[in-house]
Design an enzyme around this catalytic site. Structure first.
Site, PDB file in Angstrom:
ATOM      1  N   TYR A 198       0.748  -1.001   0.022  1.00 31.94           N
ATOM      2  CA  TYR A 198       0.117  -0.045   0.359  1.00 31.94           C
ATOM      3  C   TYR A 198       0.503   0.923   0.381  1.00 31.94           C
ATOM      4  O   TYR A 198       0.542   2.207  -0.597  1.00 31.94           O
ATOM      5  CB  TYR A 198      -0.710  -0.479   0.899  1.00 31.94           C
ATOM      6  CG  TYR A 198      -1.648   1.351   0.859  1.00 31.94           C
ATOM      7  CD1 TYR A 198      -3.346   1.443   1.033  1.00 31.94           C
ATOM      8  CD2 TYR A 198      -1.479   2.573   2.117  1.00 31.94           C
ATOM      9  CE1 TYR A 198      -3.817   3.022   1.188  1.00 31.94           C
ATOM     10  CE2 TYR A 198      -2.111   3.753   2.797  1.00 31.94           C
ATOM     11  CZ  TYR A 198      -3.088   2.934   1.751  1.00 31.94           C
ATOM     12  OH  TYR A 198      -4.136   4.452   1.705  1.00 31.94           O
TER      13      TYR A 198
ATOM     14  N   LYS B 126       0.769   3.538  -2.766  1.00 36.13           N
ATOM     15  CA  LYS B 126       1.002   5.778  -2.593  1.00 36.13           C
ATOM     16  C   LYS B 126       1.627   6.740  -3.231  1.00 36.13           C
ATOM     17  O   LYS B 126       1.788   7.627  -3.485  1.00 36.13           O
ATOM     18  CB  LYS B 126       0.302   5.798  -1.028  1.00 36.13           C
ATOM     19  CG  LYS B 126      -0.881   4.919  -0.710  1.00 36.13           C
ATOM     20  CD  LYS B 126      -1.203   5.862  -1.517  1.00 36.13           C
ATOM     21  CE  LYS B 126      -3.007   5.031  -1.424  1.00 36.13           C
ATOM     22  NZ  LYS B 126      -4.435   5.694  -2.234  1.00 36.13           N
TER      23      LYS B 126
HETATM   24  N1  LIG Z   1      -8.136   6.065   5.543  1.00 39.75           N
HETATM   25  C1  LIG Z   1      -6.951   6.910   5.664  1.00 39.75           C
HETATM   26  O1  LIG Z   1      -6.446   7.151   6.959  1.00 39.75           O
HETATM   27  C2  LIG Z   1      -6.296   6.892   4.520  1.00 39.75           C
HETATM   28  C3  LIG Z   1      -5.451   7.910   4.187  1.00 39.75           C
HETATM   29  C4  LIG Z   1      -4.663   7.992   2.853  1.00 39.75           C
HETATM   30  C5  LIG Z   1      -5.304   7.853   2.322  1.00 39.75           C
HETATM   31  N2  LIG Z   1      -6.914   7.186   2.399  1.00 39.75           N
HETATM   32  C6  LIG Z   1      -7.380   6.764   0.563  1.00 39.75           C
HETATM   33  O2  LIG Z   1      -8.474   7.313   0.332  1.00 39.75           O
HETATM   34  C7  LIG Z   1      -8.788   6.488  -0.334  1.00 39.75           C
HETATM   35  C8  LIG Z   1     -10.601   6.237  -0.049  1.00 39.75           C
HETATM   36  O3  LIG Z   1      -9.611   5.315   0.832  1.00 39.75           O
HETATM   37  P1  LIG Z   1     -10.485   4.927   2.139  1.00 39.75           P
HETATM   38  O4  LIG Z   1      -9.923   5.198   3.557  1.00 39.75           O
HETATM   39  O5  LIG Z   1     -12.590   5.750   3.082  1.00 39.75           O
HETATM   40  O6  LIG Z   1     -11.381   4.060   2.639  1.00 39.75           O
HETATM   41  P2  LIG Z   1     -12.424   2.324   2.441  1.00 39.75           P
HETATM   42  O7  LIG Z   1     -13.594   2.937   3.355  1.00 39.75           O
HETATM   43  O8  LIG Z   1     -11.984   1.330   2.429  1.00 39.75           O
HETATM   44  O9  LIG Z   1     -12.995   3.385   0.895  1.00 39.75           O
HETATM   45  C9  LIG Z   1     -12.279   2.935   0.443  1.00 39.75           C
HETATM   46  C10 LIG Z   1     -14.045   3.245  -1.395  1.00 39.75           C
HETATM   47  O10 LIG Z   1     -12.977   2.205  -2.431  1.00 39.75           O
HETATM   48  C11 LIG Z   1     -13.827   1.200  -3.033  1.00 39.75           C
HETATM   49  N3  LIG Z   1     -12.848   0.462  -3.805  1.00 39.75           N
HETATM   50  C12 LIG Z   1     -12.735  -0.121  -3.294  1.00 39.75           C
HETATM   51  N4  LIG Z   1     -11.766  -1.319  -5.054  1.00 39.75           N
HETATM   52  C13 LIG Z   1     -12.345  -0.802  -5.984  1.00 39.75           C
HETATM   53  C14 LIG Z   1     -12.557  -1.572  -6.991  1.00 39.75           C
HETATM   54  N5  LIG Z   1     -11.788  -2.673  -7.256  1.00 39.75           N
HETATM   55  N6  LIG Z   1     -13.437  -0.974  -7.340  1.00 39.75           N
HETATM   56  C15 LIG Z   1     -14.167   0.283  -6.750  1.00 39.75           C
HETATM   57  N7  LIG Z   1     -13.949   0.701  -5.751  1.00 39.75           N
HETATM   58  C16 LIG Z   1     -12.935   0.178  -5.511  1.00 39.75           C
HETATM   59  C17 LIG Z   1     -13.806   0.722  -2.358  1.00 39.75           C
HETATM   60  O11 LIG Z   1     -15.421  -0.085  -2.444  1.00 39.75           O
HETATM   61  P3  LIG Z   1     -16.039  -1.181  -1.514  1.00 39.75           P
HETATM   62  O12 LIG Z   1     -17.253  -0.439  -0.206  1.00 39.75           O
HETATM   63  O13 LIG Z   1     -17.233  -2.026  -2.934  1.00 39.75           O
HETATM   64  O14 LIG Z   1     -14.974  -1.829  -1.166  1.00 39.75           O
HETATM   65  C18 LIG Z   1     -14.856   1.759  -1.036  1.00 39.75           C
HETATM   66  O15 LIG Z   1     -16.391   2.707  -2.106  1.00 39.75           O
HETATM   67  C19 LIG Z   1      -8.140   5.347  -0.603  1.00 39.75           C
HETATM   68  O16 LIG Z   1      -7.086   5.697  -1.913  1.00 39.75           O
HETATM   69  C20 LIG Z   1      -6.988   5.475   0.637  1.00 39.75           C
HETATM   70  O17 LIG Z   1      -6.132   4.864   0.477  1.00 39.75           O
HETATM   71  C21 LIG Z   1      -7.024   6.712   3.240  1.00 39.75           C
END
Ligand SMILES: NC(=O)c1ccc[n+]([C@@H]2O[C@H](COP(=O)([O-])OP(=O)(O)OC[C@H]3O[C@@H](n4cnc5c(N)ncnc54)[C@H](OP(=O)(O)O)[C@@H]3O)[C@@H](O)[C@H]2O)c1
Length: 325
Positions: free
Chosen positions: A202, A206
């Protein structure tokens, strides 16, 4: 580099203001918006006046539930929110979605390419390890396919449009041993099941995102396209991203340090409406920073060139001409 003191300070003492940018009259796509940061960002964007918000989700039923939740909390008109199918683990789905954007939308002001995964187990989709397909190849395929629509909107409506990718400060702790291979072999090495370091994957994805956003910014100058391309980090937030991790320690770590999902989403919205100065840059906590570690200076420039030299033929192999912006 990544300092624990800095992390604690940011997570506990930095306040994130509510976004105030106007999205009035704008059409916005948020990928991965059925839950987590994407859902909350879409809610903010609706609240801030967007005319049309498209939730791009792999599970349309979950997307519909998210749409209802946004309609109920914002009291927006029912037609403001649409749910379109998009599965980032399928290049055919990414291409079909992009074609739909091209043919069905009169304008597109912002693509927040938020969807992403943190996989702990090795799994293959589209001939790559799944994280690489979802977070890198499909994300940039989508970005390149949709960039012309964003540029068309910018010119037609004399405005600036946005293409925003999710980075992470975890890029600073990426070991990325796969980069120490001969020219042209980084993706092949990342795809090797035998050597895959999934606890680093991961972070690597990034780091790659941040460098590839810089590259895309160079390939598509803002002055020519009118599209601001940038990357955001929302900080460590509650969401489903750590869904494969469980246990007391993980739960305590979240309780002690995680930002509320809604709070982190404010930064996604800020960066998706950031000024032209952000073009090609990575903005953790909404601020342009100088990259560190292996993204810094000559080493960073070389790594960026190598990543692009491998990603561009991959993208061209999927969709001929896609990288010619
Ligand atoms: N949370 C943190 O602390 C954090 C920090 C830095 C960056 N980020 C980034 O923020 C972004 C959002 O993540 P989040 O933290 O909100 O996590 P999350 O709650 O797991 O949300 C991820 C979203 O991406 C979707 N997704 C995953 N694989 C997919 C695919 N093959 N096709 C279409 N949609 C897909 C998921 O859909 P499903 O529900 O169907 O799985 C979900 O809606 C990510 O890129 C993550 O790397 C998060």
């Amino acid at each position: 580099m990544f300092s624990p003191f800095w992390f604690i300070h940011r997570q506990l003492f930095v306040t994130i203001d509510k976004p105030t940018a106007s999205f009035t009259g704008k059409t916005v796509i948020v990928t991965g918006s059925n839950q987590g940061l994407g859902l909350e960002a879409a809610r903010w964007i609706t609240q801030l006046g967007a005319t049309r918000v498209i939730l791009a989700c792999r599970n349309v039923d979950k997307g519909r539930t998210a749409a209802t939740s946004i309609r109920n909390s914002t009291q927006c008109s029912p037609e403001t929110i649409d749910v379109w199918a998009l599965d980032m683990s399928s290049y055919a789905s990414v291409q079909a979605f992009s074609e739909r954007v091209k043919t069905e939308l009169p304008r597109l002001d912002c693509l927040l390419a938020n969807a992403g995964i943190m996989a702990t187990k090795y799994n293959v989709t589209e001939n790559n390890e799944e994280t690489i397909t979802t977070n890198i190849v499909s994300s940039f395929l989508l970005g390149f396919l949709i960039h012309p629509k964003l540029a068309e909107t910018a010119h037609k409506f004399n405005t600036e449009t946005h293409l925003t990718f999710p980075g992470s400060e975890l890029y600073k702790v990426a070991k990325f041993k796969e980069r120490k291979v001969p020219e042209g072999k980084i993706f092949a090495t990342l795809n090797s099941k035998e050597t895959a370091n999934m606890s680093d994957r991961y972070n690597v994805s990034k780091l790659m995102t941040i460098l590839l956003v810089e590259k895309m910014g160079e390939l598509a100058p803002l002055g020519k396209s009118g599209v601001i391309i940038n990357a955001v980090c929302p900080g460590f937030c509650y969401s489903g991203i750590t869904r494969e991790y469980s246990g007391f320690a993980v739960s305590m770590f979240h309780k002690m340090f995680a930002r509320e999902t809604e709070v982190g989403s404010r930064l996604l919205v800020d960066v998706s409406s950031a000024s032209s100065a952000s073009h090609g840059h990575y903005l953790p906590d909404g601020k342009i920073v100088t990259l560190v570690g292996m993204c810094k200076g000559k080493e960073g420039q070389e790594l960026k060139a190598r990543l692009w030299a491998e990603l561009s033929p991959k993208l061209e192999g999927i969709h001929e001409g896609v990288t010619k912006l």
